[in-house]
Design a protein around this motif. Structure first.
Motif, PDB file in Angstrom:
ATOM      1  N   VAL A 123      28.750  29.420 -25.392  1.00 44.92           N
ATOM      2  CA  VAL A 123      30.314  29.156 -25.435  1.00 44.92           C
ATOM      3  C   VAL A 123      30.923  30.228 -24.745  1.00 44.92           C
ATOM      4  O   VAL A 123      31.684  30.157 -23.196  1.00 44.92           O
TER       5      VAL A 123
ATOM      6  N   ARG B 278      30.625  30.374 -21.171  1.00 51.91           N
ATOM      7  CA  ARG B 278      31.298  29.162 -19.807  1.00 51.91           C
ATOM      8  C   ARG B 278      29.898  27.899 -19.301  1.00 51.91           C
ATOM      9  O   ARG B 278      30.003  26.626 -19.190  1.00 51.91           O
TER      10      ARG B 278
ATOM     11  N   HIS C 119      26.576  24.608 -21.772  1.00 49.08           N
ATOM     12  CA  HIS C 119      27.006  23.353 -22.670  1.00 49.08           C
ATOM     13  C   HIS C 119      25.418  23.708 -23.560  1.00 49.08           C
ATOM     14  O   HIS C 119      24.577  24.495 -22.664  1.00 49.08           O
TER      15      HIS C 119
ATOM     16  N   THR D 199      33.378  22.679 -24.674  1.00 51.66           N
ATOM     17  CA  THR D 199      32.028  22.479 -24.521  1.00 51.66           C
ATOM     18  C   THR D 199      31.593  21.721 -25.612  1.00 51.66           C
ATOM     19  O   THR D 199      31.579  21.618 -26.188  1.00 51.66           O
TER      20      THR D 199
END
Length: 320
Positions: free
Chosen positions: A50, A53, A55, A159
């Motif tokens: 998170v 930046r 996933h 996210t």
């Protein structure tokens, strides 16, 4: 939208001091552990994704708490949260949204899909066909979606936490490498120990603790912590080390780590440094992050992921 344009969205947020950003992650971790037992490292990995930046993809057998973990993290931050239950009949528009004709105004109006949230849980993502899975490609890379030729920005932060079961392969669709490469991290939770499972059973004897979980951080906190992470120093020697590791994977696998994977490793290492209370990256941060950031991106001749190759790269490539 380029990564630079995405990063520019953080320009208006003053970074937290490193100590405050580290305390923020501790606070969220402790809050999630009110619900999730025995997954401290997994929670930390999610927070790193998170803040960096990225996933995250959670893969394991059914029933080990993948969805509950994602929900607990989202509830710990006062942010928007949407869940997409991926099924074989799910359409791309069910994810991104669709233009609907309004009989009163005689105009088309956009109805946003569940992807328009700060944290999006894609539950059992591999149960949907590739066309629907691909609906997330633009969103995960560029923080935007394009519907009927019009591009719309997604919330900031954004996210995706996706889950997939590694059983019933004849009833699922394999994720394409283009999508796998967009996940910064891939984790497997595993089964709890006997003590952890006993503790968990005691917690859910009455009301499930997820129902009373309160947020302990705001979206602004997350954006400022992201800014902190983005400003962590990465010396040329560390960048060179990451590049040499990446080259090793490309030289020893059918499909090695992409430049996107190298960027993801640097960003994850920056987040790891902040969690450890530093404003600079050490090779130790790189080595701590590389297994979860790179193993799923590598394909060897057998078609399997390259966890062994990642270990070999760390053991072989010298820190200079």
């Amino acid at each position: 939208m380029t990564n630079a344009e995405t990063d520019a969205g953080h320009a208006g947020h003053a970074p937290l001091p490193v100590s405050e950003a580290a305390a923020l992650t501790d606070r969220i971790t402790e809050n999630v552990e009110e619900v999730i037992v025995g997954q401290h490292d997994a929670i930390e990995h999610i927070l790193i994704a998170v803040l960096a930046r990225g996933h995250l993809l959670l893969e394991d057998v059914p029933g080990v708490g993948k969805t509950m973990l994602a929900r607990a993290v989202s509830k710990s931050v006062d942010c928007s949260f949407k869940r997409v239950q991926f099924t074989p009949d799910l359409l791309p528009s069910d994810v991104t949204g669709v233009n609907v004709f309004n009989q009163k105004t005689r105009e088309f109006e956009f109805q946003s899909g569940p992807v328009f949230a700060n944290i999006v849980l894609g539950d059992e993502i591999n149960r949907a066909p590739p066309k629907t899975q691909s609906a997330l490609l633009e969103a995960m890379e560029e923080n935007q979606v394009t519907v009927d030729g019009e591009t719309r920005r997604l919330p900031n932060p954004f996210t995706v936490i996706a889950t997939q079961n590694n059983v019933e392969p004849n009833r699922t669709y394999e994720l394409p490498m283009a999508e796998i490469d967009r996940f910064m991290k891939k984790l497997q939770l595993g089964y709890p120990s006997e003590a952890e499972e006993t503790d968990m059973l005691g917690r859910i004897a009455g009301e499930h603790p997820i129902e009373s979980l309160e947020s302990v951080a705001s979206v602004e906190d997350v954006l400022r912590a992201r800014k902190t992470v983005s400003e962590v120093t990465v010396e040329e020697s560390v960048r060179s080390y990451v590049s040499r590791l990446a080259t090793y994977t490309r030289d020893h696998a059918t499909l090695g780590v992409s430049p996107r994977g190298a960027i993801a490793l640097v960003r994850a290492s920056q987040a790891r440094a902040v969690i450890d209370g530093r404003d600079y990256v050490l090779p130790d941060d790189v080595q701590a992050e590389v297994p979860t950031v790179w193993s799923h991106r590598i394909r060897e001749g057998s078609g399997e992921a390259g966890a062994d190759l990642v270990r070999s790269a760390v053991e072989t490539v010298r820190v200079e």
